[in-house]
Design a protein around this motif. Structure first.
Motif, PDB file in Angstrom:
ATOM      1  N   THR A 150       4.607  -0.857 -11.035  1.00  0.00           N
ATOM      2  CA  THR A 150       5.339  -1.138 -12.592  1.00  0.00           C
ATOM      3  C   THR A 150       6.426  -0.169 -11.510  1.00  0.00           C
ATOM      4  N   ALA A 151       6.543   0.662 -10.676  1.00  0.00           N
ATOM      5  CA  ALA A 151       7.410   2.137 -10.149  1.00  0.00           C
ATOM      6  C   ALA A 151       8.163   1.523  -8.593  1.00  0.00           C
ATOM      7  N   SER A 152       7.799   0.189  -8.026  1.00  0.00           N
ATOM      8  CA  SER A 152       7.705  -0.332  -7.090  1.00  0.00           C
ATOM      9  C   SER A 152       8.382  -1.275  -7.729  1.00  0.00           C
ATOM     10  N   VAL A 193       7.083  -9.601   4.633  1.00  0.00           N
ATOM     11  CA  VAL A 193       6.064 -10.054   4.082  1.00  0.00           C
ATOM     12  C   VAL A 193       4.805 -10.765   4.711  1.00  0.00           C
ATOM     13  N   ALA A 194       5.583 -10.871   5.554  1.00  0.00           N
ATOM     14  CA  ALA A 194       4.401 -12.174   6.765  1.00  0.00           C
ATOM     15  C   ALA A 194       3.800 -11.627   7.102  1.00  0.00           C
ATOM     16  N   SER A 213       4.559   1.683   3.292  1.00  0.00           N
ATOM     17  CA  SER A 213       5.864   0.370   3.095  1.00  0.00           C
ATOM     18  C   SER A 213       6.405   0.514   2.287  1.00  0.00           C
ATOM     19  N   ALA A 214       5.613   1.761   1.515  1.00  0.00           N
ATOM     20  CA  ALA A 214       6.295   1.966  -0.058  1.00  0.00           C
ATOM     21  C   ALA A 214       7.511   3.330   0.807  1.00  0.00           C
ATOM     22  N   LEU A 215       6.587   4.114   1.670  1.00  0.00           N
ATOM     23  CA  LEU A 215       7.573   5.026   1.918  1.00  0.00           C
ATOM     24  C   LEU A 215       8.786   4.730   2.914  1.00  0.00           C
ATOM     25  N   ALA A 216       8.509   3.565   3.799  1.00  0.00           N
ATOM     26  CA  ALA A 216       9.507   2.831   4.175  1.00  0.00           C
ATOM     27  C   ALA A 216      10.859   2.758   3.660  1.00  0.00           C
ATOM     28  N   ALA A 217      10.837   1.848   2.108  1.00  0.00           N
ATOM     29  CA  ALA A 217      11.515   1.522   1.347  1.00  0.00           C
ATOM     30  C   ALA A 217      12.108   3.302   0.331  1.00  0.00           C
ATOM     31  N   GLY A 271      10.436  -2.735   3.090  1.00  0.00           N
ATOM     32  CA  GLY A 271       9.063  -1.785   2.180  1.00  0.00           C
ATOM     33  C   GLY A 271       9.106  -3.120   1.271  1.00  0.00           C
ATOM     34  N   GLN A 272       9.412  -3.812   0.420  1.00  0.00           N
ATOM     35  CA  GLN A 272       9.156  -4.448  -0.615  1.00  0.00           C
ATOM     36  C   GLN A 272       8.716  -5.211  -0.440  1.00  0.00           C
ATOM     37  N   GLY A 273       9.110  -5.822   0.994  1.00  0.00           N
ATOM     38  CA  GLY A 273       8.106  -7.402   1.433  1.00  0.00           C
ATOM     39  C   GLY A 273       6.565  -7.155   1.641  1.00  0.00           C
ATOM     40  N   ALA A 274       6.560  -6.004   2.335  1.00  0.00           N
ATOM     41  CA  ALA A 274       5.515  -5.759   3.171  1.00  0.00           C
ATOM     42  C   ALA A 274       4.176  -5.021   1.503  1.00  0.00           C
ATOM     43  N   CYS A 275       5.103  -4.417   0.229  1.00  0.00           N
ATOM     44  CA  CYS A 275       3.866  -4.495  -0.440  1.00  0.00           C
ATOM     45  C   CYS A 275       3.493  -5.023  -1.315  1.00  0.00           C
ATOM     46  N   ARG A 276       3.834  -6.246  -1.581  1.00  0.00           N
ATOM     47  CA  ARG A 276       3.869  -7.642  -2.022  1.00  0.00           C
ATOM     48  C   ARG A 276       2.338  -7.737  -1.958  1.00  0.00           C
ATOM     49  N   PRO A 277       2.041  -8.743  -0.710  1.00  0.00           N
ATOM     50  CA  PRO A 277       0.716  -8.776  -0.637  1.00  0.00           C
ATOM     51  C   PRO A 277      -0.516  -8.166  -0.576  1.00  0.00           C
ATOM     52  N   ALA A 278       0.171  -6.808   0.300  1.00  0.00           N
ATOM     53  CA  ALA A 278      -0.941  -5.943  -0.006  1.00  0.00           C
ATOM     54  C   ALA A 278      -1.255  -5.410  -2.233  1.00  0.00           C
TER      55      ALA A 278
END
Length: 420
Positions: A34-36, A76-77, A95-99, A127-134
């Motif tokens: 939710t925060a992301s 994301v890939a 990834s969230a820390l990067a964002a 950061g947002q893209g790497a978070c999604r599949p994780a």
């Protein structure tokens, strides 16, 4: 002769499933998601405020948002491969820390350096893209299989609520703080997303020899092979990508024009977009408990009803019809999304889940900008009604065709007992 009655044998059966909302590990994951989501949806609005305050030009805004999208698509890939190669929790963290780091860099560059803002936006998108599949794979680790549909519905509610609350809360805060402070607040949201979720599945035992790893490219290709093992997934991804790239893009371009030219007010635009989100919230709540006998066919039917949105814009109907069509479209999209995510988590090999999920996000999100770029010239060349007619037909026909693919009826599950 009197006999002593035998004590009644208590009825036994499976204990009632515990609600996923009472699971602390899932609630932490849900709160982080939710925060992301709030941070993701607030950023474009905050940058728009910067344009209004003349701290960023319109061309600069386009460049920054394009860099953010590019960062998302690349990450994301890569993030899908990393989330299958390493701890999903660690991928979410970094990834969230990067964002989170990108947010103060955006604030620092505001009104001073467009180059810095562009680089920071690319980092935020990555950061947002790497978070999604994780996040998607971590849900499968944290939640038992019999509660994943409820968990995915709760995740969807978080995303849809963020689309409403993110810009609204930002607008309220903008009355009291400046744009730079709002960007720092977005960084704090990403920090929450990084630190709040707990661990997923247990890590390998210490001392265990690590398996040899292929290159990132080879592992990404291996994820494509896994996706190809599931005909229902390929068909569903093709239908979803078409609906987003054509249907959603067409309505995104045409709705503002029709709201202005046909109805003479911006109210129809705002009401229709709000109606879509409200419908999606309702669809997610229904999907949390709904267990149709043919989940794949039911999901594809939900996806197909998005066609009513462009169809309603073709005809000179009352604005209430347009708004109702957007409510129906929102309900339908989540009647597809929730069982789609649940089936992916159930059917795909666990060690390839993040890579297959990244394909989902890469195509469905990645081709949307292409659709947006092509729809406007097509409307100029052929007129809004023919373009909307083609897009509405595609929204109806592609999901129907996907439903005919082998294994599509049950999303890979054969008829019989419910999923364990």
């Amino acid at each position: 002769m009197a006999t002593t009655p035998l004590p009644a044998t208590p009825r036994t059966g499976p204990p009632p499933a515990r609600s996923v909302l009472r699971d602390t590990a899932f609630l932490r994951l849900w709160a982080g998601t939710t925060a992301s989501g709030l941070a993701t949806w607030a950023l474009p609005f905050v940058l728009g405020l910067a344009v209004l305050h003349r701290e960023l030009g319109a061309a600069g805004l386009g460049l920054v948002l394009a860099a953010r999208t590019a960062g998302f698509l690349v990450a994301v890939a890569v993030g899908g491969v990393l989330a299958d190669r390493h701890s999903r929790r660690a991928v979410v963290l970094w990834s969230a820390l990067a964002a989170a780091v990108a947010a103060p860099l955006l604030a620092l560059g505001l009104g001073r350096s467009l180059v810095l803002m562009t680089l920071a936006a690319a980092l935020a998108g990555a950061g947002q893209g790497a978070c999604r599949p994780a996040f998607q794979a971590l849900t499968a680790e944290v939640v038992a299989a019999d509660r994943r549909q409820q968990a995915n519905a709760a995740m969807t509610v978080a995303v849809r609520a963020s689309t409403l609350a993110g810009p609204t809360l930002t607008a309220l805060l903008a009355a009291f703080v400046d744009v730079g402070t709002l960007l720092l607040g977005i960084g704090l949201l990403w920090l929450v997303a990084a630190l709040l979720p707990g661990r997923g599945a247990a890590a390998p035992a210490p001392g265990a020899a690590p398996a040899p790893r292929a290159s990132l490219r080879a592992e990404f290709v291996d994820g494509i092979r896994e996706a190809r093992r599931h005909p229902w997934f390929l068909a569903g991804l093709g239908a979803l990508t078409t609906v987003i790239a054509l249907g959603y893009s067409a309505t995104s371009v045409a709705l503002p024009l029709i709201s202005r030219d046909r109805y003479g007010t911006e109210w129809v635009l705002a009401a229709a977009m709000t109606a879509y989100t409200v419908g999606a919230l309702g669809g997610a709540l229904v999907a949390a408990r709904r267990r149709p006998r043919s989940p794949g066919w039911s999901a594809f039917a939900g996806l197909a009803v998005y066609g009513f949105a462009p169809l309603s814009l073709m005809l000179p109907v009352h604005p209430a019809v347009v708004i109702a069509a957007y409510v129906v479209a929102g309900i339908g999209i989540e009647l597809f999304n929730v069982p789609w995510f649940t089936a992916t988590q159930r059917e795909v090999a666990p060690d390839k889940l993040a890579r297959v999920s990244s394909l989902d996000f890469l195509l469905s999100y990645g081709l949307a900008p292409l659709g947006l770029a092509l729809i406007a010239p097509a409307i100029d060349a052929f007129g809004v009604t023919p373009v909307l007619a083609v897009c509405a037909a595609a929204c109806f026909l592609l999901p129907a065709a996907a439903a005919l693919v082998p294994t599509a009826r049950h999303f890979g599950r054969t008829p019989g007992p419910r999923a364990r």
